[in-house]
Design an enzyme around this catalytic site. Structure first.
Site, PDB file in Angstrom:
ATOM      1  N   HIS A   1      -7.733  -5.761   0.212  1.00 24.36           N
ATOM      2  CA  HIS A   1      -6.284  -5.057   0.299  1.00 24.36           C
ATOM      3  C   HIS A   1      -5.526  -5.224   1.549  1.00 24.36           C
ATOM      4  O   HIS A   1      -5.943  -5.208   2.691  1.00 24.36           O
ATOM      5  CB  HIS A   1      -6.743  -3.553   0.288  1.00 24.36           C
ATOM      6  CG  HIS A   1      -5.712  -2.581   0.285  1.00 24.36           C
ATOM      7  ND1 HIS A   1      -4.811  -2.207  -0.513  1.00 24.36           N
ATOM      8  CD2 HIS A   1      -5.392  -1.845   1.600  1.00 24.36           C
ATOM      9  CE1 HIS A   1      -4.302  -1.337  -0.368  1.00 24.36           C
ATOM     10  NE2 HIS A   1      -4.204  -1.109   1.024  1.00 24.36           N
TER      11      HIS A   1
ATOM     12  N   LYS B   1       4.069   2.073  -2.482  1.00 21.68           N
ATOM     13  CA  LYS B   1       4.589   3.434  -3.096  1.00 21.68           C
ATOM     14  C   LYS B   1       6.121   3.567  -2.505  1.00 21.68           C
ATOM     15  O   LYS B   1       6.840   3.885  -3.425  1.00 21.68           O
ATOM     16  CB  LYS B   1       3.712   4.656  -2.816  1.00 21.68           C
ATOM     17  CG  LYS B   1       2.170   4.342  -2.850  1.00 21.68           C
ATOM     18  CD  LYS B   1       1.342   5.521  -2.526  1.00 21.68           C
ATOM     19  CE  LYS B   1      -0.106   5.126  -1.720  1.00 21.68           C
ATOM     20  NZ  LYS B   1      -0.993   4.558  -2.425  1.00 21.68           N
TER      21      LYS B   1
ATOM     22  N   TRP C   1     -10.006   0.495  -5.279  1.00 14.71           N
ATOM     23  CA  TRP C   1      -9.302   1.793  -4.755  1.00 14.71           C
ATOM     24  C   TRP C   1      -8.010   1.813  -5.286  1.00 14.71           C
ATOM     25  O   TRP C   1      -7.433   2.797  -5.704  1.00 14.71           O
ATOM     26  CB  TRP C   1      -9.387   1.665  -3.227  1.00 14.71           C
ATOM     27  CG  TRP C   1      -9.063   3.126  -2.639  1.00 14.71           C
ATOM     28  CD1 TRP C   1      -8.043   3.250  -1.534  1.00 14.71           C
ATOM     29  CD2 TRP C   1      -9.604   4.485  -2.762  1.00 14.71           C
ATOM     30  NE1 TRP C   1      -7.982   4.698  -1.460  1.00 14.71           N
ATOM     31  CE2 TRP C   1      -8.797   5.401  -2.212  1.00 14.71           C
ATOM     32  CE3 TRP C   1     -10.710   4.795  -3.680  1.00 14.71           C
ATOM     33  CZ2 TRP C   1      -9.331   6.665  -1.939  1.00 14.71           C
ATOM     34  CZ3 TRP C   1     -10.949   6.059  -3.536  1.00 14.71           C
ATOM     35  CH2 TRP C   1     -10.420   7.183  -2.715  1.00 14.71           C
TER      36      TRP C   1
ATOM     37  N   SER D   1       0.710  -1.152  -0.106  1.00 13.67           N
ATOM     38  CA  SER D   1      -0.064  -0.036  -0.040  1.00 13.67           C
ATOM     39  C   SER D   1       0.681   1.299   0.112  1.00 13.67           C
ATOM     40  O   SER D   1       1.695   1.308  -0.887  1.00 13.67           O
ATOM     41  CB  SER D   1      -1.000  -0.191   1.226  1.00 13.67           C
ATOM     42  OG  SER D   1      -2.065   0.630   0.764  1.00 13.67           O
TER      43      SER D   1
HETATM   44  C1  GTR Z   1      -5.487   4.470   1.943  1.00  7.00           C
HETATM   45  C2  GTR Z   1      -4.600   5.422   0.821  1.00  7.00           C
HETATM   46  C3  GTR Z   1      -3.816   4.539  -0.121  1.00  7.00           C
HETATM   47  C4  GTR Z   1      -3.082   3.499   0.316  1.00  7.00           C
HETATM   48  C5  GTR Z   1      -3.565   3.050   1.655  1.00  7.00           C
HETATM   49  C6  GTR Z   1      -2.894   2.344   2.685  1.00  7.00           C
HETATM   50  O1  GTR Z   1      -6.136   5.307   2.754  1.00  7.00           O
HETATM   51  O2  GTR Z   1      -5.817   6.024   0.111  1.00  7.00           O
HETATM   52  O3  GTR Z   1      -3.476   5.323  -1.099  1.00  7.00           O
HETATM   53  O4  GTR Z   1      -1.912   4.171   0.814  1.00  7.00           O
HETATM   54  O5  GTR Z   1      -4.249   3.866   2.512  1.00  7.00           O
HETATM   55  O6  GTR Z   1      -1.673   2.551   2.907  1.00  7.00           O
HETATM   56  O7  GTR Z   1      -3.239   1.311   3.263  1.00  7.00           O
END
Ligand code: GTR
Length: 411
Positions: free
Chosen positions: A392, A254, A341, A250
């Site tokens: 996720h 990045k 997402w 996540s």
């Molecule tokens: C969310 C965000 C994503 C991702 C995620 C995470 O809220 O929108 O870009 O980074 O968090 O890191 O779990």
């Protein structure tokens, strides 16, 4: 009757092998990674390395992640604890204070496991974690975050129980396959909230230097922390530091991509569900967009990045070029089927978009424009991809693919 038809339609839709791919995204045209800003086409590896790669790195630094600093003023390592009997003797555990300054006001705590069954130095996985080292495992010897450290985390930060994120860190599986694994809590490097960059390593590295649109931000700080851990791994005789895979999930996915781009010592790069501003193509504007991410997380990127909010098509680059920064090293992009997402389709297409750069180095890449089905991993040349069924997250299924991908290149 009408309702029955509607039900059938819904059922058909749900049974599509990969339903999210059927949803509309913004039509877009990607910049050609092999086309210089002055229009010249890159035809040789040398031209890529000497001209195009630096041009793109400059773009990513000045427009997105900010300019990361160099080495810490006084990097040094203190072993806090070491024992050869982790997981019933499977591994040696080392807990190390990685300090960035002489007075040890700035540091992270690295947890490392090395398989005991080894003949010589081993390859390793390195990644930051969200909830603290203790939350990655049942191992009762893992140190809890100290009150001193906790005081620097976000106001109201709640300390997790042990092992709450253990499913994301399949230590025993990784160790049994001959890899070491190391992790630290990302908040140790820069707490994940916006305080104007007064806390974390920004304070140490920048002091009162005024900030501008290109100043580094929090994702680049986490990536910088990964590089400092690689410095530590380089100093360990039991680790083959030329074979370290950097991994992240996540926002930390990045981060692993940016760490792999900025630090070419990382031998292999894994992005798990990195989504917007990670592997996902920005121009698709599908799921999370720049406008949303920059509003919700104003501390993640440099402020110049906000110029592209709602104007993704004006970006002089797109995220396939972040993937291309990893070439010719192996790269793996993973998604989860329910994680719209993060735009799984856009994550896949950044691999396709970077393939021409891998080709330049004589490696095949992923070029099939049909998005693979769920749990049909694809490895072509030095690129790997899968879409795990489910939410996720990071699961054993993901680690199984990462280990088998790493086996091809790091063994
Ligand atoms: C969310 C965000 C994503 C991702 C995620 C995470 O809220 O929108 O870009 O980074 O968090 O890191 O779990």
């Amino acid at each position: 009757m009408r309702n029955t038809l509607r039900l059938i339609a819904v059922a058909l839709l749900l049974s599509l092998p990969f339903a999210v791919s059927a949803q509309p995204a913004n039509p877009y045209e990607l910049p050609d990674p092999l086309r210089m800003e002055d229009g010249r086409i890159v035809r040789t590896k040398r031209q890529w390395i000497k001209e195009r790669r630096p041009e793109l790195m400059e773009m990513l630094r000045s427009q997105m992640f900010g300019r990361e600093p160099g080495q810490a003023p006084d990097l040094h390592f203190t072993v806090l604890e070491e024992s050869p009997d982790a997981f019933g003797g499977l591994a040696t555990r080392k807990q190390v204070k990685v300090s960035f300054d002489k007075d040890e006001n700035y540091y992270l705590i690295l947890l490392m496991y090395v398989p005991n069954d080894r003949k010589g130095p081993v390859p390793a996985f390195l990644g930051a974690n969200f909830k603290g080292n203790h939350a990655t495992t049942t191992d009762p010897a893992v140190l809890m975050p100290t009150p001193e450290k906790l005081a620097t985390y976000a106001p109201g930060y709640v300390v997790e129980d042990r092992n709450t994120n253990g499913h994301r860190w399949e230590y025993e599986y990784i160790l049994k396959h001959g890899y070491a694994v190391a992790t630290f809590c990302y908040n140790d490097v820069d707490p994940d909230f916006h305080d104007g960059f007064h806390n974390g390593v920004h304070q140490l590295m920048d002091g009162d230097k005024p900030r501008n649109g290109e100043s580094w931000a929090t994702i680049s700080a986490w990536a910088w922390g990964l590089s400092r851990c690689l410095d530590f791994l380089e100093a360990q005789k039991e680790i083959d530091a030329r074979k370290v895979a950097v991994i992240g999930h996540s926002r930390l996915g990045k981060t692993s991509l940016w760490a792999g781009a900025t630090d070419q010592r990382f031998a292999l790069v894994i992005s798990n569900d990195s989504g917007c501003s990670g592997a996902a193509i920005a121009r698709r504007k599908f799921g999370e967009t720049l406008d949303v991410i920059n509003k919700n997380f104003p501390h993640w990127f440099c402020t110049n990045y906000t110029a592209y909010n709602g104007r993704e098509e004006k970006m002089p680059w797109d995220q396939h070029e972040l993937i291309a920064m990893i070439a010719p090293r192996p790269v793996y992009v993973a998604s989860a089927s329910e994680d719209s997402w993060a735009d799984p389709v856009g994550e896949y297409f950044s691999l396709v978009g970077a393939a021409s750069v891998y080709n330049l180095f004589g490696y095949e890449g992923i070029t099939d424009r049909t998005v693979p089905e769920i749990e049909h991993p694809v490895v072509v040349g030095r690129m790997g991809h899968h879409i795990r069924r489910g939410e996720h997250n990071v699961r054993l299924y993901d680690w199984q693919q990462y280990v088998s991908f790493a086996d091809r290149f790091l063994k």
